[in-house]
Design an enzyme around this catalytic site. Structure first.
Site, mmCIF file in Angstrom:
data_model
loop_
_atom_site.group_PDB
_atom_site.id
_atom_site.type_symbol
_atom_site.label_atom_id
_atom_site.label_comp_id
_atom_site.label_asym_id
_atom_site.label_seq_id
_atom_site.Cartn_x
_atom_site.Cartn_y
_atom_site.Cartn_z
ATOM 1 N N ASP A 110 0.854 -1.464 -0.080
ATOM 2 C CA ASP A 110 -0.107 -0.118 -0.074
ATOM 3 C C ASP A 110 0.986 1.270 0.036
ATOM 4 O O ASP A 110 1.811 1.317 0.741
ATOM 5 C CB ASP A 110 -0.897 -0.101 1.218
ATOM 6 C CG ASP A 110 -2.002 1.003 1.227
ATOM 7 O OD1 ASP A 110 -3.205 0.820 1.015
ATOM 8 O OD2 ASP A 110 -1.641 2.067 1.359
ATOM 9 N N ASN A 143 -2.196 13.330 -4.537
ATOM 10 C CA ASN A 143 -3.532 13.597 -5.316
ATOM 11 C C ASN A 143 -3.628 15.318 -4.872
ATOM 12 O O ASN A 143 -4.144 16.005 -5.691
ATOM 13 C CB ASN A 143 -4.549 12.711 -5.110
ATOM 14 C CG ASN A 143 -4.656 11.554 -6.057
ATOM 15 O OD1 ASN A 143 -4.037 11.699 -6.981
ATOM 16 N ND2 ASN A 143 -5.356 10.448 -5.444
ATOM 17 N N ASP A 162 -2.332 9.446 -10.998
ATOM 18 C CA ASP A 162 -2.236 8.280 -11.927
ATOM 19 C C ASP A 162 -0.991 7.994 -12.421
ATOM 20 O O ASP A 162 -0.411 6.658 -12.455
ATOM 21 C CB ASP A 162 -3.196 8.661 -13.195
ATOM 22 C CG ASP A 162 -4.581 8.487 -12.832
ATOM 23 O OD1 ASP A 162 -4.725 8.056 -11.861
ATOM 24 O OD2 ASP A 162 -5.684 8.703 -13.715
ATOM 25 N N GLU A 204 -4.666 2.346 -4.390
ATOM 26 C CA GLU A 204 -3.222 2.629 -4.593
ATOM 27 C C GLU A 204 -2.458 1.134 -3.803
ATOM 28 O O GLU A 204 -1.641 1.538 -2.995
ATOM 29 C CB GLU A 204 -2.688 3.706 -3.765
ATOM 30 C CG GLU A 204 -3.626 4.551 -2.867
ATOM 31 C CD GLU A 204 -3.976 3.718 -1.765
ATOM 32 O OE1 GLU A 204 -4.850 2.963 -1.563
ATOM 33 O OE2 GLU A 204 -3.046 3.962 -0.571
HETATM 34 N N1 LIG Z 1 -4.626 9.228 -8.888
HETATM 35 C C1 LIG Z 1 -5.395 8.549 -8.424
HETATM 36 N N2 LIG Z 1 -5.485 8.120 -7.176
HETATM 37 C C2 LIG Z 1 -6.276 6.919 -6.554
HETATM 38 C C3 LIG Z 1 -6.595 6.066 -7.356
HETATM 39 N N3 LIG Z 1 -7.230 5.146 -6.628
HETATM 40 C C4 LIG Z 1 -7.191 5.446 -5.296
HETATM 41 N N4 LIG Z 1 -6.691 6.732 -5.250
HETATM 42 C C5 LIG Z 1 -6.418 7.548 -4.108
HETATM 43 O O1 LIG Z 1 -5.570 7.115 -3.352
HETATM 44 C C6 LIG Z 1 -5.684 7.796 -2.128
HETATM 45 C C7 LIG Z 1 -5.764 6.818 -0.774
HETATM 46 O O2 LIG Z 1 -5.713 7.345 0.285
HETATM 47 P P1 LIG Z 1 -5.800 6.938 1.729
HETATM 48 O O3 LIG Z 1 -6.750 5.631 1.822
HETATM 49 O O4 LIG Z 1 -6.164 8.083 2.786
HETATM 50 O O5 LIG Z 1 -4.430 6.365 2.201
HETATM 51 P P2 LIG Z 1 -3.114 6.987 1.920
HETATM 52 O O6 LIG Z 1 -2.906 8.836 1.529
HETATM 53 O O7 LIG Z 1 -2.169 6.543 0.980
HETATM 54 O O8 LIG Z 1 -2.301 6.847 3.222
HETATM 55 P P3 LIG Z 1 -1.952 5.621 3.956
HETATM 56 O O9 LIG Z 1 -2.340 4.508 3.120
HETATM 57 O O10 LIG Z 1 -2.388 5.648 5.276
HETATM 58 O O11 LIG Z 1 -0.378 5.762 4.050
HETATM 59 C C8 LIG Z 1 -6.983 8.433 -2.022
HETATM 60 O O12 LIG Z 1 -6.703 9.808 -2.229
HETATM 61 C C9 LIG Z 1 -7.785 7.923 -3.432
HETATM 62 O O13 LIG Z 1 -8.290 9.029 -3.981
HETATM 63 C C10 LIG Z 1 -6.463 6.202 -8.814
HETATM 64 O O14 LIG Z 1 -6.733 5.230 -9.765
HETATM 65 N N5 LIG Z 1 -5.624 7.355 -9.388
#
Ligand SMILES: Nc1nc2c(ncn2[C@@H]2O[C@H](COP(=O)(O)OP(=O)(O)OP(=O)(O)O)[C@@H](O)[C@H]2O)c(=O)[nH]1
Length: 335
Positions: free
Chosen positions: A214, A222, A231, A257
């Site tokens: 992860d 983002n 992306d 992610e």
């Molecule tokens: N650009 C983009 N962002 C994505 C995609 N899928 C998920 N995300 C983003 O990934 C982010 C995941 O955020 P969180 O679950 O808060 O986790 P994090 O910020 O990585 O923090 P931790 O996992 O706690 O370290 C969110 O902002 C989602 O919008 C995608 O296909 N493209």
């Protein structure tokens, strides 16, 4: 049996051939009446006869396709014998038979034939059959030549279409199994692969490990740079994982992610090493964009009695521990 006694030896030999070939459909016997150097043309597009083997091929295919007696009626028969060894037959005939419960009828087939006298036997040395090219005659119900042409055209079309369909099917299967953003296996496909690996474990009694990954604080990317840059980072991370796993490993996108690596024949210690390699590669990776990105890794090894769900759950718990311990690290427990 018709009385052919009024015919010359040449005529009788020719009629004998027609009877064996058309009425009796006896391939072997009819071939015995052909000269070893036979040449000629049949009515089909590809029916060229330049050897006895060609004649056999053409005749056996014909008999196979139309195995019932072919009744013939000679509407014209001219027999010449220019010398002791040479006989000429020119004739026109109508034929009819049944193929697959359908009556086939063909009129005015033209035939010219050269016979040679070989050791007191008149053998067919040259044979040329042709069909008139004008419209079908009265009562003709099954133009074989046209059927053959259509058949060949259909075969070509079917084979072209089959190729196109196979290609489309391949593309669709590929799309259905692939994550469109990263090109890695999608979750559905990873689940399928894991199922196959579990089946293999039953048979081969080998190791299997999985690594759940992860990205850390990916939301920040983002938020600061926008979704499109996010992306691109996901794509670059996916490529980096793909570049550093073994050829027999499977890399997939597990969620937004989150990534997963399935590692056949790898135990926990080896999987930890692989995960550590991926972690450090990512942490030191110079992205094409002005960003940096780390990830947390959870490793689990298959234990006897595991289900896919229980193995994934342990990897997920390990990942949670890696996050809890401060991120940018690898964990495999303990639980
Ligand atoms: N650009 C983009 N962002 C994505 C995609 N899928 C998920 N995300 C983003 O990934 C982010 C995941 O955020 P969180 O679950 O808060 O986790 P994090 O910020 O990585 O923090 P931790 O996992 O706690 O370290 C969110 O902002 C989602 O919008 C995608 O296909 N493209």
């Amino acid at each position: 049996m018709k009385d052919n006694s009024h015919l010359s030896e040449v005529g009788q030999a020719f009629i004998r051939y027609l009877d064996l070939y058309f009425i009796e459909r006896d391939l072997e016997a009819s071939l015995k009446l052909l000269h070893p150097a036979i040449k000629g043309y049949g009515t089909g597009l590809d029916e060229r006869i330049f050897s006895l083997a060609d004649a056999k091929k053409v005749a056996s295919r014909d008999i196979e396709q139309a195995p019932n007696p072919v009744h013939y009626e000679l509407t014209q028969l001219l027999v010449d014998q220019p010398s002791d060894h040479l006989g000429l037959v020119t004739c026109e005939l109508n034929i009819k038979t049944r193929i697959l419960d359908q009556e086939l009828k063909l009129n005015s087939i033209r035939c010219s034939c050269v016979l040679l006298n070989k050791k007191q036997n008149w053998l067919l040395y040259h044979l040329h059959l042709s069909l008139p090219t004008n419209d079908h005659g009265e009562g003709e119900s099954y133009p074989i030549k046209e059927l053959e042409e259509n058949n060949q055209l259909l075969q070509r079309l079917v084979s072209e279409k089959t190729q196109e369909l196979n290609q489309a099917l391949q593309e669709i299967s590929q799309l259905a199994a692939t994550d469109p953003l990263t090109g890695l296996h999608n979750r559905l496909q990873i689940d399928k692969i894991l199922g196959q690996e579990f089946l293999r474990l039953d048979v081969e009694k080998t190791d299997l490990a999985i690594i759940l990954i992860d990205l850390d604080y990916f939301k920040d990317i983002n938020d600061y740079h926008g979704h499109l840059i996010g992306d691109q980072v996901l794509q670059e991370v996916a490529q980096l994982f793909q570049d550093h796993i073994r050829p027999q490993d499977f890399a997939g996108r597990w969620g937004g992610e989150e990534f997963i690596i399935i590692c056949p024949q790898l135990d926990q210690a080896q999987a930890l090493l692989l995960a550590e390699k991926l972690r450090s590669q990512l942490a030191s990776h110079l992205f094409t964009l002005p960003v940096s990105q780390t990830a947390s890794f959870g490793v689990a090894q298959y234990q006897p009695g595991d289900t896919r769900a229980s193995l994934l759950q342990r990897a997920d718990q390990a990942l949670y521990l890696a996050k809890e311990a401060g991120r940018n690290r690898v964990s495999s427990g303990p639980f």
